[in-house]
Design an enzyme around this catalytic site. Structure first.
Site, short mmCIF file in Angstrom:
data_model
loop_
_atom_site.label_atom_id
_atom_site.label_comp_id
_atom_site.label_asym_id
_atom_site.label_seq_id
_atom_site.Cartn_x
_atom_site.Cartn_y
_atom_site.Cartn_z
CE1 TYR A 405 -4.02 1.90 0.13
CE2 TYR A 405 -2.87 3.02 2.09
CZ TYR A 405 -3.92 2.97 1.36
OH TYR A 405 -4.99 3.70 1.23
CB CYS A 872 21.89 39.88 -19.46
SG CYS A 872 20.72 40.73 -18.50
#
Length: 983
Positions: A405, A872
């Site tokens: 289970y 950037c």
DNA sequence: GCAAGGTC
């Protein structure tokens, strides 16, 4: 050992394969006849025999004497079909057991004979599938626009059996009618107890004379089960009450906040989602919101991180035996001057003396037995499988009988389970010997001469219902398995084999040296025995050889360098991290955590990248930001923790369910009303990220409005504040059109908000006061533009202004701006055109030119300058530092996901490119990426990773004179910024 | 159209 038994099932013969857990793990039909034990069936419908439940107590010997040997029919109900099967098998000793169909295809009925304390019983054993009932509002409150969301804190609720559970209900009713006793075998936790009372409700409706008993068991093993049935107890109402309280609070809070925030914001903003659908729901839940909170908090932590430069001294020594790298015992220093002074001392007296050599044996232990959360975390880490998908695959493997289970908290195989070491654990290993990949390891494990076997250690968790997840059936792979089935089964098996294996053994050597009073250390490891690592290929334990050193030995280092590095932010939360946070703070259960995580994705509150790391979406961040700005920690786990404490009190009987409900709901309603008064904070937070639709106030006000008082005319519905399409305000009855009671407010009302304060004069109360803002030019000069008014009749100012200026209703004027509002809204819904660059294909939310303006702390609206990242080119946001050394100082930070550019504002403003700015901008690209910090999990300034940014080359023989650059000798700068080195 | 908790 796996054994095969046969029993008769509905006139067919079925072979049941019994696992070491006594679970039936597979079955197949056969035409071979098999002898079954006759079952004495007793159907007593004589009311005289069954109408005295108090005299039928199965634990009472006098009852048994009075009843004599008459057989009673007992209805037994388990929480899930697998438990009904297992318990029936145990109780019947697998003899004379019969199985028949119930109304529901999943929930079979087992029949067998049994004796409870000498009382012959005909046992009927069936099951439910979890909760049988759901909680819902009365029909009148079900529709979103049917009431004010605040009404949901006191609207009537009812429990009902949903359509997909009706078949189970019918089975229970039919079986209960023919039974005298009802024995409840639900899981022994609070939810199980609550389900037990749901079963009782259904069964007693069909048969009021049932004797009701509870079987308490903590494991599916013979001894526990027989003991449980021979010592039946009363069901625990306190446990069930605790769950009732939790359900009701969850429903009322969830539904009220969800309706409120959805209706407030869904139509007020252009919210871009993947599906872009009209059915967008901005849900709130006491588990899903804290889960989102974890994600947002980590994201903010990353955003707020200020890279700090630190310094460290490293030493290496190469000898004939090899290379040893020595680390500075101080770790690193943030003070450059201190670091240089110490470094210079070392350079001046570079001879190293060995001060200590330690050798010790180290063990690396195998993991604890597997529970649900650990399975999800490991599948995420090893295979990048989502927790939701993991549970789906695990469920399928369980259904097919390959693993046990999968929903369990237990992480230890205890003697209470039937997995006795040396017997059943052994059997599971035996089965795996045939596997082509790990079969050889299983064989070694079973060979006593290898000494590889070890009894598994426990992790200290036990849900008293299920054992840890383990293999229940051998498979070398099934034809219908996907790659993920293979991977997950392999993980369960390898994990199990590792658990019963000896730890890995290593020999660790640590050497300490002293250079000019500074201590350095190096360590090496040799793995002597791999043991469990041989089968658990997901883990490694690296070994590094260290040359031989003796105490007192002296040498001159090959290199002695002063190196710089920068601290890096922690990484985004991974799925495993998120599960850890939830587990630690008690958010959700092992069976539901993956649902809450999935809900974040489904609601567009967060996204998950390929590395299973979560980033909040604009929507998720805005919601958390809005509530945070209000001062509410609804996105923190505190509310759930408080609810858990209340539940515990109810289950222990120290507080009543009604008491907890009354107090919690009163507090939450006050919080809800306050949040609504402060809804501007939510709207402001949304405005940072999303374009308005020009529909003032969103749908919430038009749809329901805020309650002002109960209607005195129909005396049934509430009177709520509304604003019509022309912008005019009125207070109308929710019972419209049946009830047409309305109070029209003065035409010059610009804004109106219902407060949480009630009028002291007007009756029947409460009549909540309204905060008005009037248009200055439309009211006489002797009246204030701001007014806290009452519509109950006591407010003279409101009456005068209505008289002087008229109401929106009477004048019926359609102001220009209102018309424009509608036009603008329509055009927005027809086609999304960017409001900034006028191009189609993206909304203004995604306009690249406006990206900067959507981030918190953006200063564009304040007229301050923004800067572009020199690395950037993306925009940077201005933030304020909050660290010890730089508190209050402003800095710019690049918003790109891939860049970590950082610069102090004062360095930029002076135009000098000051030291900090120069250093920060000169951080090598390799150190910048936000994901480049993987592995550095700490927080704060000591979260630095050692970047390979050597500033001083090897200086073992160089003279040191003053503070000057070692590269060019210039005293105006240091080597780390030396132009010759390109710094 | 709303929660979280069971389980298939």
């Amino acid at each position: 050992m796996v054994t095969t038994h046969k029993c008769q099932l509905n006139l067919k013969i079925v072979h049941l394969t019994i696992s070491p857990l006594s679970n039936i793990i597979s079955s197949r039909e056969s035409s071979i006849a098999y002898t079954v034990y006759p079952i004495p069936v007793f159907h007593c419908y004589n009311p005289q025999h069954i109408h005295f439940p108090h005299r039928q107590n199965p634990n009472c010997s006098s009852t048994r004497r009075k009843m004599g040997a008459r057989t009673v029919t007992v209805l037994n109900v388990a929480e899930k079909p697998s438990v009904a099967r297992s318990v029936s098998t145990i109780l019947s000793r697998n003899q004379g057991i019969r199985m028949r169909e119930g109304r529901s295809r999943y929930n079979k009925i087992f029949e067998f004979s049994y004796s409870i304390r000498g009382q012959p019983c005909h046992m009927l054993f069936t099951s439910v599938t979890g909760h049988l009932m759901e909680l819902e509002f009365d029909e009148r409150f079900r529709k979103w626009h049917s009431c004010d969301p605040a009404d949901l804190y006191h609207a009537p609720v009812r429990k009902f059996v949903p359509e997909d559970k009706k078949d189970i209900k019918r089975t229970l009713e039919e079986e209960a009618r023919r039974c005298q006793w009802l024995v409840l075998w639900l899981d022994c936790d609070r939810e199980g107890e609550n389900i037990a009372f749901e079963v009782v409700d259904v069964c007693t409706m069909a048969n009021q004379n049932l004797t009701i008993k509870r079987a308490r068991f903590s494991a599916l093993i013979d001894r526990e089960i027989h003991q449980a049935v021979q010592n039946l107890v009363e069901p625990n109402k306190w446990f069930a009450d605790a769950v009732d309280a939790r359900q009701e609070i969850d429903l009322r809070i969830g539904a009220s906040f969800t309706r409120f925030q959805t209706m407030l914001m869904k139509d007020a903003f252009i919210i871009d989602t993947a599906s872009g659908d009209r059915n967008l729901v901005l849900s709130y839940g006491p588990c899903q919101f804290p889960t989102l909170g974890f994600v947002v908090e980590r994201y903010w932590e990353i955003q707020a991180h200020e890279p700090e430069e630190f310094w460290t001294i490293n030493c290496s020594h190469r000898s004939e035996e090899g290379l040893a790298n020595f680390n500075w015992m101080r770790g690193h220093l943030f003070d450059y001057t201190c670091a240089v002074v110490i470094y210079e001392m070392c350079i001046e007296e570079p001879t190293a003396t060995v001060t200590d050599v330690k050798q010790q044996e180290k063990l690396k232990y195998p993991p604890h037995p597997l529970n649900t959360i650990e399975l999800e975390k490991r599948a995420s880490r090893y295979f990048r499988m989502s927790s939701e998908h993991t549970m789906k695959v695990a469920e399928e493997l369980y259904q097919a009988g390959f693993i046990s289970y999968p929903r369990t908290e237990t992480d230890s195989f205890s003697s209470r389970t039937d997995l006795h070491v040396g017997t059943c654990l052994y059997t599971i290993v035996q089965e795996q010997q045939a596997h082509p990949e790990w079969g050889t390891y299983a064989q070694r494990l079973l060979d006593p001469e290898t000494g590889l076997w070890r009894n598994p250690r426990g992790g200290g968790h036990d849900d008293k219902a299920h054992p840890p997840i383990h293999p229940t059936k051998f498979s070398s792979g099934e034809s219908n398995w996907s790659q993920d089935h293979h991977k997950l089964y392999e993980l369960v098996v390898r994990h199990f084999l590792a658990c019963v294996s000896k730890p890995a053994v290593g020999a660790e050597t640590t050497v300490e040296i002293d250079i000019a009073g500074e201590l350095f250390h190096a360590s090496g490891r040799v793995v002597l025995e791999r043991n469990y690592l041989d089968v658990y290929r997901y883990e490694s334990w690296g070994g590094t050889m260290l040359p031989t050193y003796t105490v007192g030995q002296q040498f001159v280092p090959t290199t002695l360098t002063l190196d710089s590095g920068v601290t890096r932010p922690p990484p985004l939360l991974s799925e495993a991290d998120l599960l850890t946070c939830m587990d630690k703070e008690g958010i959700g259960t092992d069976a539901t955590m993956h649902d809450h995580i999935k809900k974040l994705l489904d609601r567009f509150y967060a996204t998950k990248d390929a590395n299973t790391r979560f980033t909040p979406t604009n929507l998720g961040e805005a919601l958390v930001m809005g509530y945070d700005d209000m001062g509410y920690k609804l996105w923190k786990p505190y509310l759930r923790a408080a609810m858990e404490r209340d539940m515990k009190s109810v289950s222990e009987g120290t507080k009543s369910k009604s008491e907890v409900l009354a107090i919690s709901l009163q507090q939450m309603k006050a919080c809800f009303l306050d949040a609504r008064v402060n809804k501007l904070k939510l709207l402001e937070a949304m405005e940072i990220f999303f374009q308005r639709t020009n529909r003032a106030g969103g749908d919430e006000l038009h749809a329901t409005g805020e309650v002002v008082r109960q209607c005195g005319l129909c005396q049934e519905s509430d009177m709520v504040l509304r604003k019509n399409r022309d912008g005019n305000f009125m207070v109308g009855c929710l019972g419209y059109p049946q009830c047409r009671n309305a109070v029209w407010l003065p035409g010059p009302v610009l804004e109106a908000d219902v407060t949480a304060n009630a009028c002291n004069t007007c009756t029947p109360g409460p009549v909540y006061l309204i905060k008005f803002k009037f248009r200055r030019l439309e009211i006489p000069p002797n009246y204030s533009a701001d007014h806290l008014g009452c519509i109950g009749g006591c407010d003279q100012i409101l009456a005068e202004l209505t008289e002087i200026c008229g109401t929106g209703s009477r004048t019926g004027r359609a102001r220009g701006p209102a018309a424009q509002t509608n036009n603008a809204r329509q055009s927005n819904t027809r086609q999304v055109v960017c409001m900034n660059c006028q191009e189609t294909g993206h909304s203004s939310n995604d306009c690249p030119s406006q990206r900067n303006a959507r981030h918190r702390g953006t200063n564009q609206q304040n007229g301050e300058a923004t800067v572009s990242c020199s690395s950037c080119g993306m925009p940077c946001v201005l933030r304020t530092a909050n660290t010890e050394n730089n508190r209050g100082r402003k800095f710019y930070k690049c918003q790109s996901q891939e860049c970590n550019f950082f610069a102090w504002e004062d360095s930029l403003n002076t135009g000098t490119g000051g030291r900090n700015f120069t250093r920060s901008s000169s951080i090598p690209q390799a150190n910048r990426g936000r994901n480049g910090g993987r592995g550095s999990r700490g927080r704060g300034r000591h979260n630095g990773s050692h970047a390979a940014n050597t500033t001083f080359v090897s200086a073992t023989g160089d003279p040191v004179s003053g503070r000057r650059c070692f590269v060019c000798g210039d005293p105006s700068h240091f080597a780390n910024v030396c132009p010759i080195r390109g710094g």
